[in-house]
Design a protein around this motif. Sequence first.
Motif, mmCIF file in Angstrom:
data_model
loop_
_atom_site.group_PDB
_atom_site.id
_atom_site.type_symbol
_atom_site.label_atom_id
_atom_site.label_comp_id
_atom_site.label_asym_id
_atom_site.label_seq_id
_atom_site.Cartn_x
_atom_site.Cartn_y
_atom_site.Cartn_z
ATOM 1 N N MET A 181 0.938 -1.229 0.029
ATOM 2 C CA MET A 181 0.129 -0.200 0.120
ATOM 3 C C MET A 181 0.785 1.246 0.069
ATOM 4 N N THR A 182 0.623 2.074 -0.823
ATOM 5 C CA THR A 182 1.061 3.513 -0.775
ATOM 6 C C THR A 182 -0.011 4.430 -0.212
ATOM 7 N N ARG A 183 0.559 5.708 -0.099
ATOM 8 C CA ARG A 183 -0.370 6.706 0.660
ATOM 9 C C ARG A 183 -1.341 6.999 -0.566
ATOM 10 N N MET A 184 -2.369 7.426 -0.171
ATOM 11 C CA MET A 184 -3.508 7.869 -1.236
ATOM 12 C C MET A 184 -3.534 9.293 -1.064
ATOM 13 N N GLY A 185 -3.974 9.809 -2.353
ATOM 14 C CA GLY A 185 -4.238 11.115 -2.547
ATOM 15 C C GLY A 185 -5.750 11.325 -2.722
ATOM 16 N N GLY A 186 -6.318 11.060 -1.708
ATOM 17 C CA GLY A 186 -7.711 10.996 -1.466
ATOM 18 C C GLY A 186 -8.499 9.614 -2.084
ATOM 19 N N GLY A 187 -9.734 9.349 -1.433
ATOM 20 C CA GLY A 187 -10.160 8.180 -1.691
ATOM 21 C C GLY A 187 -11.791 8.569 -1.474
ATOM 22 N N PHE A 188 -12.056 9.006 -0.417
ATOM 23 C CA PHE A 188 -13.607 9.476 -0.088
ATOM 24 C C PHE A 188 -14.735 8.181 -0.417
ATOM 25 N N GLY A 189 -14.129 6.918 -0.513
ATOM 26 C CA GLY A 189 -14.940 5.777 -0.513
ATOM 27 C C GLY A 189 -14.576 5.024 -1.949
ATOM 28 N N ARG A 190 -14.258 5.801 -2.972
ATOM 29 C CA ARG A 190 -13.938 5.182 -4.107
ATOM 30 C C ARG A 190 -12.841 4.169 -4.162
ATOM 31 N N ARG A 191 -11.851 4.354 -3.417
ATOM 32 C CA ARG A 191 -10.779 3.287 -3.408
ATOM 33 C C ARG A 191 -11.085 2.286 -2.620
ATOM 34 N N LEU A 192 -12.351 2.257 -2.087
ATOM 35 C CA LEU A 192 -12.844 0.919 -1.233
ATOM 36 C C LEU A 192 -13.084 -0.172 -2.351
ATOM 37 N N GLN A 193 -13.298 0.172 -3.617
ATOM 38 C CA GLN A 193 -13.532 -0.731 -4.747
ATOM 39 C C GLN A 193 -12.153 -0.996 -5.324
ATOM 40 N N ALA A 194 -12.054 -2.186 -6.045
ATOM 41 C CA ALA A 194 -10.793 -2.481 -6.617
ATOM 42 C C ALA A 194 -10.649 -2.688 -8.182
ATOM 43 N N ASP A 195 -11.575 -2.109 -8.877
ATOM 44 C CA ASP A 195 -11.747 -2.261 -10.332
ATOM 45 C C ASP A 195 -10.337 -1.986 -11.190
ATOM 46 N N PHE A 196 -9.662 -0.818 -10.461
ATOM 47 C CA PHE A 196 -8.602 -0.470 -11.131
ATOM 48 C C PHE A 196 -7.317 -1.142 -10.999
ATOM 49 N N ALA A 197 -7.347 -2.043 -9.683
ATOM 50 C CA ALA A 197 -6.279 -2.806 -9.499
ATOM 51 C C ALA A 197 -6.540 -4.219 -10.423
ATOM 52 N N VAL A 198 -7.630 -4.756 -10.364
ATOM 53 C CA VAL A 198 -8.041 -5.729 -11.327
ATOM 54 C C VAL A 198 -7.727 -5.563 -12.658
#
Length: 720
Positions: A392-409
């Motif tokens: 994991m890296t630090r995140m430049g914001g998420g607000f819930g969007r990065r709870l998903q994993a579509d971009f990792a998949v």
Amino acid sequence: MKTTSTSRRDFLKVAATVSGGLWLGFNWQTADANALPLTALDAAGLADAPHNFNSFISIGTDGLITIFSPNPEVGQGIKTAFPMVVADELDADWARVRVEQAPLDTKRFERQAAGGSQSLRHSWTRLRQAGATARQMLVETAAARWNVPASECTTDKAVVFHKASNRKVSYGELATDAAKRPVPTNVTLKTPKQFTIIGKNMPNVDNKEILTGKPIYGIDFYREGMLFAMVQRPPAFGLKLKSVDAAAAKAMPGVTDIVTLKNGVAVVGKNTWAVKKAREKLKVEWEKINPDAPLDSTEGFDRQFKELLDKPGTVRRKDGDPDAAFASAARIIKAEYQCPMLAHSPLEPMNFFAHVRPDGVELVGSTQTPERARNDVAKLLGVAPETVSVNMTRMGGGFGRRLQADFAVEAAEVSSLVKAPVKVIWTREDDMNGGSYRPACRYRFEAALDKDNNLIGYKLRGVGVNVANSTREDNFPAGAVPNLLIDSHDVKSPVTTWAWRAPITNFLAFAEQAFLDEVAAAAGKDPIQFRLDLFAKAKSSPTGAVKYEVDRMEAVTRLVAEKSNWGKNPSVKQGFSVYFSHNSYVAQVAEVVQKNGKPVLQKIHAAADCGVVVSRSGALQQMKGGVVDGLGHALYGKLTLKDGAAEQRNFDAFRLIRMNEVPDVEVYFVENEKDPSGLGEPALPPTGAAVANAMFKATGTRLYNQPFAEQPGSPWKQNM
């Protein structure tokens, strides 16, 4: 205080090079922190630590104290707060404390996620227990060395003192011998009055790296030899890939490959610019997934909302006899409220690195749910989850969007096809048009007053897009009204919706608290006193379950009323709101004044009860950030759909609040000794109602829909 990003393997290598020192492992998976199993390990034995020990406090012979932290850092300050808790119970020297970011390890960690404002609440007692245990072992070691009772020894800033003999010794000098002692099964935790680090103002541990531009975010990650990729996704929800002509794109300089994904086309190359320009040359045809169904639009959702509000929905809570109460009412107040979809729009767009190899899969990037990323990638590739690593890296914001994993998949799929390490990067337009939005919702409220203007009946019906339950049926005023009915409808759509900061409550709180103000006005009562009277009913004669702590809700209400001098200055028009979410209580008073004949939002007072405040400066910024975020999206936030596609693709059309529009924000905390609760989200929900209620006092116009700037009579309309 220094922070670095490392893998667990690197961490163990570092440990093995330390000469002596105390390494204290603690089990994050133990449900009962008081029964926390602890084992002391010397540095030589650390690599052979029992598998059920998965996070370590280290005290080196040089006095350096380290905590290996498992939770993702999304800007909520957990990398600062976690070590503060340990350091306080340890009586450490804060200048000699650091934290290491852990990779995903489900065998060793519990709840490696950033969501719901629960990280600190979940780990509070475990962290304290670990720090206090290490401190006691050090004290016992010093006492044995001096041949004095341990009860006569004290600690401060990583030093053990025996005042009677005027002796002292540092933790670093004691660490190796302390590692050989048996671990105490019972330790005494500090009382809040004894805290020396907890509750203080502490700078974020990543401040220097952030301010000097160090590569600590996912979008900064680079691996020698990796390729870059951008994906052409469907231009609208409800479409699928039909055909692609990639000849022109493939001929572009810097392009190494073009591959077809499950529902998209990835352009792969040597740099971001090359793949971005080549993607523009793709000739892609799309077709409807359901040929007979029209693509969804905002107008279509609005029609469905209005139709469904006239039909009974799934009952979420029913107390008393609502129909009888409304039939006998002297007066009935009704109102409807609606909000649009919103994009998460974090400053750092979606991105992720993946390297799919025959012997395993490596993932690196910004994610709020690393376990979901691992499991979804494993499912895609048909491999065991244990073969997938996530750093994991630090995140430049998420607000819930990065709870998903579509971009990792997506990154893993591209890597598996091109047989190389790949980093997928989204543009802002990709993010806006292919996001998972805050669901659009509409609510209808009804209140029944008797002849004495008492609230005897309350109804709420909610409807939202892809929201199984668009209500929070157990939140206030449930329990304070003798007759209550709450039900809801769900509109299904291929448009992806997801948790957006303070899910559901981010708008529902505005609607509930704005409606209660309207009911208070109809009853001829002061808005705050109206709520205080309801609190009293919830305590003395509750109806049904009361799932919020009335005393805490009342405390923040009285605190913000006192600090804002509620109702004492006729020239200042004030609006009130109070809400419970994520285990915390926040009350706000917004103030509007007349300037040059126009109403201007001048100030917002915010009072919070989040239990013990760990990092006071961090908590202050979380509160202010939540207020500003809630205000900005209430004023201007809007994402609309036409034929299945977002009409707002970048910040030129998706309006955010500007710095000169931010009012003064004053924050106050209820001081108590309750365990910490959430703070990343609770300040956002009450803001819209406090502002709307204040603006009504100033203009006589009630605001029912968001964004406020689009409502008739809104003072912000000219700024949209």
